[in-house]
Structure formats: structure tokens, C-alpha cells
Scaffold this active site. Structure first.
Site, short mmCIF file in Angstrom:
data_model
loop_
_atom_site.label_atom_id
_atom_site.label_comp_id
_atom_site.label_asym_id
_atom_site.label_seq_id
_atom_site.Cartn_x
_atom_site.Cartn_y
_atom_site.Cartn_z
N TYR A 191 -10.93 -10.63 9.35
CA TYR A 191 -10.93 -11.14 7.99
C TYR A 191 -11.01 -12.67 8.00
CZ TYR A 191 -9.55 -6.51 6.28
OH TYR A 191 -9.51 -5.18 5.98
N GLU A 220 -16.05 3.78 8.33
CA GLU A 220 -16.67 4.82 9.13
C GLU A 220 -16.59 6.19 8.47
OE1 GLU A 220 -15.63 2.91 13.55
OE2 GLU A 220 -14.85 4.89 12.98
N GLN A 269 0.81 -1.21 0.00
CA GLN A 269 0.00 0.00 0.00
C GLN A 269 0.85 1.27 0.00
OE1 GLN A 269 -2.83 -0.20 3.23
NE2 GLN A 269 -3.67 -2.14 2.54
N HIS A 319 -1.50 0.46 5.73
CA HIS A 319 -2.28 1.43 6.52
C HIS A 319 -1.46 2.69 6.81
CE1 HIS A 319 -5.23 -1.84 8.24
NE2 HIS A 319 -5.08 -1.90 6.91
N TYR A 360 -11.26 7.80 18.81
CA TYR A 360 -12.28 7.25 17.92
C TYR A 360 -12.38 5.72 18.01
CZ TYR A 360 -13.32 11.88 16.50
OH TYR A 360 -13.73 13.19 16.54
#
Length: 392
Positions: free
Chosen positions: A279, A258, A97, A158, A268
Site C-alpha cells: 500500500y 484472486e 473489520q 482480515h 495458495y
């Protein structure tokens, strides 16, 4: 390049294999008028030939800048992608990523020519961290480049990477939890540990220094750059153009994407609370959906749509969409339009636009009031940037 020529180029690309078969299947159904509750619209090709676009933004002269995940910054001028990459872009860590993320002009770009890039910075031996550089964009080149921030976080994937300026000129950057497993003592998960930059949004001065009025400035046990924490993989960040409220979208695991209203100093909840599951087997992650001291999302998706770029519309082309939140979706291959309550604190309705169009990595309102989508192909095939225009 004229719209007619862009369309011809797109058709040629489809016929010759320049675009993947998936893209051909995705774009063909979007000929003609697309229905919507408040505005019917058309999907019009704007520029073609970008590779894995991640972000797009505009300069005062009308040029569009597009980041390509694998390390190139491209210029789109009058609907045509110029050949070659903008010189001066730093080396990126482009595995998984990782890559080149957001591009953001300074609010006073017209006078200072400052341009900001976020990216995954290689740190040797396979390590990487999300970083920000800024430089002056002069004569289609990035010069006087300086690194102004490097996140203190470790792990894989991430990265976050979304940038935004608020009305006061402060710079914000989303940072993911670096895929730290949500297991064991969840309240000790890195996204709940406030001494690092895993799973946070940071607030910076425009030179990368830390504002003295940050919510945790001067407090023991907190990295002073942190503005909010307890996030998993924040992929969308936008300020409401009228109220100035910050909205953010983040990926859940298997379920639980979200939409959040971001308030300074708040937690949060990831991974202590949430709506997703592990997963594969779908086993529970969280003991509860909500907990005192942790902010609930104003909207969530189960199953996940893999939210991406975020935009709150405020333009003349689609006046009945003013104030709506628009989120791109990767896995969901769509755009979600969310209507907010009058005070902006709750989501009221959701409408799915352009289902099946492909992986929408970024969504922006252009200076012309049209809505632009950057569509990526995971196999690194060239794709098109398209825009939504009123049907009439």
C-alpha cells in the site's frame, strides 16, 4: 410489503436523507433496463433499511435472514425488514473489520432448525478471534446457542468469516491472515505457518469437531482443522452447484485480488507469491508471481476491486448465466461475472455488471432464481437489498 411500496419507501428515503447522498447517486442510474452480454436485466429494490449488511440467506419458509456487521441479525419477511434484532445473537467485537459475519442454515434446517453464525468474538484487552456459534431458530429467536469453534489466530482485521456447507454436510470457514505484515522472511509469515489458523480455510463437522479425513489430520506441525492455507483475506466462498468444486475469492493488497479453485491440503502462496504490491508506495512484496508447490489463482484483479460475496449461478431466471461465477466488490462497487472453462479450472471471460451501484458486500441466488445484492454504506446509513430480474 409490495414491490410498489418498497419502491415508494426507497424514494422517500432518498428524499428525506434516510439514505446517504452516495447511495442516491448510486441507485438512481439503475432505473430501467441494464445491458449485459447474455441477459439484459433490471435492478429492483427488494428491502430497505438495513445497516451495514454483511450476509444474507434464506429459510425454507421464504424468510430472508440478514446479518448486520455491528451485531444484529434481521428478518426480512415478504420484502419488509422486521423491527428489532433476533434475540440470542452473541456479543460481537465490532471495531474495524470485526463484527457479525455470515449466517447459514444447516442443510437439514427443516428438521433440526439449526442456524450458524460466524463473528469476531471479543477476547478481552482489545483482542478478538473469528468464531462460530450455532443455535436453533425457533419463533424468530435463536435459542440453545452453543459456541462450536474459535480460531487460533491473533492480530487486527482480515477475519475472513465466510461459511459454507458442502454436499456431504461438512462445514467450511474462511480465516484471514489477521493483517500480519508481508515483510521479512515471507515463508515464515503466519499464513505460511500451519500450526495456527491465520490465512486458512478450515473444514469441520457440523458440530464443530474435526473430521478425521481432513488433509492434515494426525500430521505433526499442522492444525488438524486446516483444509487449505496461504490465504490473505478470503471474503467469498461457494461450491459449484453442479460439480461440487469449491471456489474462493480473497483480497490482495494494492492489486492482486484472486479467484481460486480450492483443493484440499494445498498452499495458495500468500505472501510468498502474488500480484499485489505494498500500500502507498507500491513497492514489491513478492519475488515472483508463481512458485512450485503453490497454487496459482484462476483469475486475478489488478487494480483490486475488493472482492466480497461469491456465488455460482444455477437458476431458471437467467439460463445463459448458468455456471457463471458472480463476485461482489466493495471498492470496485460492482458485480463481476466470470465465465469458466468447460472443466471449471480456468476463467475465460469477465463482464462488469452494475458499475457504481455501491459497496456490494454479499451476492446470493435466491430460491426464486433472482440474484440478490446486499449493499453497505461505510457511514452506517440505511441501505437497500436489491435484486436483479430479467428485463423481459
Amino acid at each position: 410489503m409490495s414491490r410498489t411500496l418498497v419502491k415508494k419507501a426507497l424514494v422517500i428515503g432518498l428524499l428525506t436523507g434516510m439514505f446517504s447522498s452516495a447511495q442516491a447517486q448510486n441507485l438512481e442510474p439503475f432505473e430501467g433496463v441494464q445491458p449485459s452480454v447474455l441477459h439484459d436485466f433490471r435492478v429492483v429494490p427488494y428491502a430497505e433499511g438495513v445497516i451495514s449488511p454483511w450476509s444474507m440467506n434464506w429459510l425454507p419458509n421464504g424468510d430472508m435472514l440478514v446479518t448486520e456487521k455491528y451485531g444484529d441479525l434481521r428478518i426480512v419477511r415478504n420484502g419488509e425488514v422486521l423491527e428489532g434484532s433476533v434475540p440470542g445473537v452473541p456479543e460481537v467485537f465490532s471495531r474495524g473489520q470485526g463484527g457479525l459475519f455470515d449466517v447459514l442454515p444447516h442443510p437439514d434446517f427443516a428438521n433440526n432448525q439449526l442456524l450458524y453464525l460466524s463473528f469476531s468474538k471479543p477476547q478481552g484487552e482489545g483482542a478478538s478471534a473469528t468464531a462460530i456459534v450455532r443455535g436453533r431458530f425457533v419463533n424468530d429467536e435463536l435459542v440453545d446457542v452453543e459456541e462450536i469453534f474459535v480460531a487460533d489466530h491473533q492480530g487486527a482485521s482480515h477475519y475472513g468469516g465466510r461459511l459454507a456447507f458442502d454436499a456431504d454436510g461438512y462445514l467450511y470457514l474462511t480465516l484471514g491472515d489477521r493483517q500480519a505484515p508481508p515483510s521479512g522472511d515471507l515463508e515464515s509469515h503466519p499464513a505460511q505457518v500451519t500450526t495456527n489458523h491465520q490465512g486458512v480455510i478450515v473444514r469441520l463437522n457440523d458440530d464443530g469437531s474435526t473430521p478425521t479425513d481432513n488433509p492434515f489430520s494426525g500430521m505433526s506441525g499442522y492444525a488438524p482443522e486446516i483444509y487449505s492455507y496461504g490465504h490473505r483475506s478470503p471474503q467469498g466462498l461457494a461450491f459449484h452447484p453442479v460439480t461440487g468444486v469449491m471456489y474462493m475469492t480473497e483480497h490482495g493488497p494494492q492489486g492482486g485480488d484472486e479467484l481460486n479453485v480450492i483443493q484440499p491440503g494445498q498452499n495458495y502462496g500468500w505472501p510468498v507469491v502474488g500480484h499485489g504490491v505494498n500500500y502507498g508506495p507500491g513497492t514489491p512484496i513478492h519475488e515472483t508471481l508463481s512458485q512450485e508447490g503453490m497454487v496459482d489463482p484462476i483469475h486475478y484483479w489488478v487494480p483490486s476491486i475488493a472482492t466480497s460475496g461469491l456465488m455460482i449461478y444455477n437458476g431458471s431466471q437467467f439460463p445463459r448465466w448458468n455456471g457463471s461465477v458472480f463476485s461482489g466488490a466493495l471498492r470496485g462497487e460492482q458485480v463481476a461475472r466470470i465465465t469458466l472453462s468447460p472443466d471449471g479450472s480456468a476463467a475465460v471471460t469477465e463482464e462488469t455488471l452494475v458499475p457504481g451501484i455501491g459497496r456490494v458486500r454479499d451476492i446470493r441466488q435466491g430460491p426464486d432464481g433472482y440474484i440478490y445484492l446486499a449493499i453497505e454504506d461505510r457511514s452506517r446509513q440505511p441501505t437497500a437489498i436489491v435484486r436483479l430480474e430479467p428485463a423481459n
